[in-house]
Scaffold this motif. Structure first.
Motif, PDB file in Angstrom:
ATOM      1  N   GLY A   1       4.505   2.813   8.353  1.00 39.04           N
ATOM      2  CA  GLY A   1       3.552   1.838   8.032  1.00 39.04           C
ATOM      3  C   GLY A   1       2.018   1.920   8.491  1.00 39.04           C
TER       4      GLY A   1
ATOM      5  N   THR B   1      -1.808   1.950  -0.685  1.00 38.05           N
ATOM      6  CA  THR B   1      -0.555   1.651  -0.969  1.00 38.05           C
ATOM      7  C   THR B   1      -0.018   2.210  -2.317  1.00 38.05           C
TER       8      THR B   1
ATOM      9  N   ASP C   1       6.267   1.080   3.982  1.00 33.78           N
ATOM     10  CA  ASP C   1       7.287   0.156   4.579  1.00 33.78           C
ATOM     11  C   ASP C   1       6.725  -0.918   5.268  1.00 33.78           C
TER      12      ASP C   1
ATOM     13  N   ASN D   1       4.000  -2.117  -3.847  1.00 36.58           N
ATOM     14  CA  ASN D   1       5.099  -1.931  -2.903  1.00 36.58           C
ATOM     15  C   ASN D   1       5.980  -3.050  -2.880  1.00 36.58           C
TER      16      ASN D   1
ATOM     17  N   ILE E   1       7.612  -3.997   0.657  1.00 39.84           N
ATOM     18  CA  ILE E   1       6.884  -3.769   1.945  1.00 39.84           C
ATOM     19  C   ILE E   1       6.927  -4.997   2.731  1.00 39.84           C
TER      20      ILE E   1
END
Ligand code: GLC
Length: 464
Positions: free
Chosen positions: A158, A214, A221, A250, A253
């Protein structure tokens, strides 16, 4: 023409896939599925490293204490001067990212969150919208190096991304009460350069950089936003648009709630928690006394007194504290995001290695008492902490009693079985039901200096 038609349909297909939910319209089931790995992971490694690490907590010969990633602000340094001093020092060593990832694995972390951009504004990724980034400073996309290395270790990855940005000329046009290096008393005779600057342009830039991060590195994540304040929060950052932008590219996420002001992060009042504002809340530098029932939360904490590297802050937490904090947090239902502030060249300070390795050695032996477990379902005990999973309780003993006996506040309504987790023979321990609960006589051969673990398994319900 055909090519164009194909492209359009590909875009539409992608849109159909990605618009299945915005943050607000997700069902509880979808949310639970998305959060599942994070809730099981329990331990993450936080990394604060950027230009600020080059200053190592010293500016103009003066030592700074506290968060050294704030040094530009603490010393009131305008960006041109800051860059001139630190750019020549920025020489990340080859392979630093692999070292971080290997350490994260060794400490037992299941995810790594690193500062893609801290408040100073310097970006670790290759940004087309900025020349204040690693690619321009050293010809390397450091975010890519880190993300690849972490994935190589099979860990989740992350980014921490700061909404605050002291380097961007349009950021300063935002009329808020947050600190800024140019508001420092060292610059008190100079007016803030707001003339001709437009905060909306900064917000476009923020969104563009987050878009790069992203979409250029495969699905991330976690997005760990930082930070808000009553006068700088939510709509000021176009928070909903950002949350949805990130989720659109994402879909799985997990994002924290710091795009909004959620009360004082160093207090216990973070339970004004609204999942529409983020997936989890972030008590900082402290462990909520009784956890935060019903809420996803993660304690972030430094190992000494600073997030970014300082060469003089040697006030390290002991291995015992770090291991017991992990246990304490998990026994209250939270995750632990434990910080490392790497040295200027990206290497890990020796003192961090020692503590993270001790933690890792404990986790290797006793990790099943941590990963995938939930909060203590019983009342608190004075000898240690308890976690639960299926029909097991994990009893983690901090204070080993002289008579080797602990009392668990339960009245089992069925057979119980218990053993020292470190005992490979799983030899049954002696138990006795008393008015106070279940007494267990432990085997001191398997005592651990940080926390000894007893596994208690019942065939029925565990009742208090
Ligand atoms: C704070 C600080 C920051 C640090 C962060 C980590 O918001 O501003 O320096 O990165 O907390 O939780």
């Amino acid at each position: 023409m055909l090519l164009k038609a194909l492209t359009v349909s590909a875009v539409l297909a992608a849109a159909a896939f990605t618009t299945f939910n915005t943050v607000a319209d997700e069902t509880q089931k979808e949310r639970d599925e998305r959060m599942a790995w994070w809730r099981e992971a329990r331990l993450g490694m936080f990394v604060h490293w950027g230009l600020y690490s080059q200053a190592a907590g010293v500016w103009d010969g003066k030592k700074y204490w506290g968060g050294c990633e704030w040094i530009q602000n603490s010393a009131g340094v305008p960006t041109a001067e800051y860059e001139a001093a630190l750019r020549p020092l920025f020489k990340p060593k080859e392979g630093f990212a692999e070292e971080w990832a290997a350490l994260a694995k060794e400490m037992g972390a299941k995810y790594v969150v690193f500062t893609s951009k801290h408040h100073e504004g310097f970006a670790l990724h290759d940004s087309a919208v900025s020349d204040y980034d690693a690619m321009d400073f050293c010809g390397r996309d450091l975010a890519r190096e880190i993300i690849n290395a972490v994935r190589q270790q099979d860990l989740k990855v992350g980014i921490y991304h700061s909404m605050i940005d002291w380097h961007h000329p349009d950021y300063v046009a935002f009329d808020n009460t947050l600190p800024h290096p140019l508001k420092h008393e060292r610059n008190k005779d100079k007016p803030l350069p707001v003339e001709g600057h437009d905060f909306n342009r900064y917000l476009d830039y923020l969104s563009a950089q987050v878009g790069e991060l992203t979409t250029h590195y495969g699905p991330l994540d976690i997005l760990w936003w930082d930070f808000s304040h009553p006068t700088a929060e939510g709509h000021h950052w176009r928070a909903n648009a950002l949350l949805n932008q990130v989720r659109a590219s994402n879909p799985l996420i997990i994002q924290n709630n710091r795009l909004f002001n959620s009360g004082n992060v160093s207090g216990d009042n973070l339970s004004i928690f609204n999942p529409a504002k983020g997936d989890f809340t972030t008590p900082e530098q402290h462990i909520p006394e009784t956890g935060m029932p019903g809420v996803d939360w993660e304690v972030c904490m430094t190992l000494n007194g600073t997030w970014g590297y300082s060469k003089h802050d040697l006030n390290w937490k002991s291995s015992e504290t770090v291991i017991r904090n992990t246990i304490d947090i998990v026994s209250k239902g939270g995750n632990y995001l434990l910080n490392v502030g790497p040295c200027p060249d990206g290497s890990i300070p020796e003192a961090t290695y020692v503590r993270f390795r001790d933690l890792g050695a404990w986790m290797k032996k006793y990790g099943s008492a941590i990963y995938g477990t939930t909060a203590n379902p019983l009342k608190a005990v004075e000898w240690g902490r308890i976690t639960a999973k299926d029909n097991r309780l994990y009893l983690m003993v901090f204070n080993w009693p002289e008579n080797d006996t602990i009392t668990v506040p339960i009245k089992p309504d069925s057979a119980v079985d218990c053993w020292m987790m470190a005992d490979t023979k799983l030899k049954a321990l002696q138990t006795e039901v008393t008015d106070a609960g279940l007494n267990i006589k432990m085997n001191s051969e398997f005592q651990n200096p940080y926390a000894s673990v007893v596994v208690l398994q019942t065939t029925g319900k565990v009742v208090e």
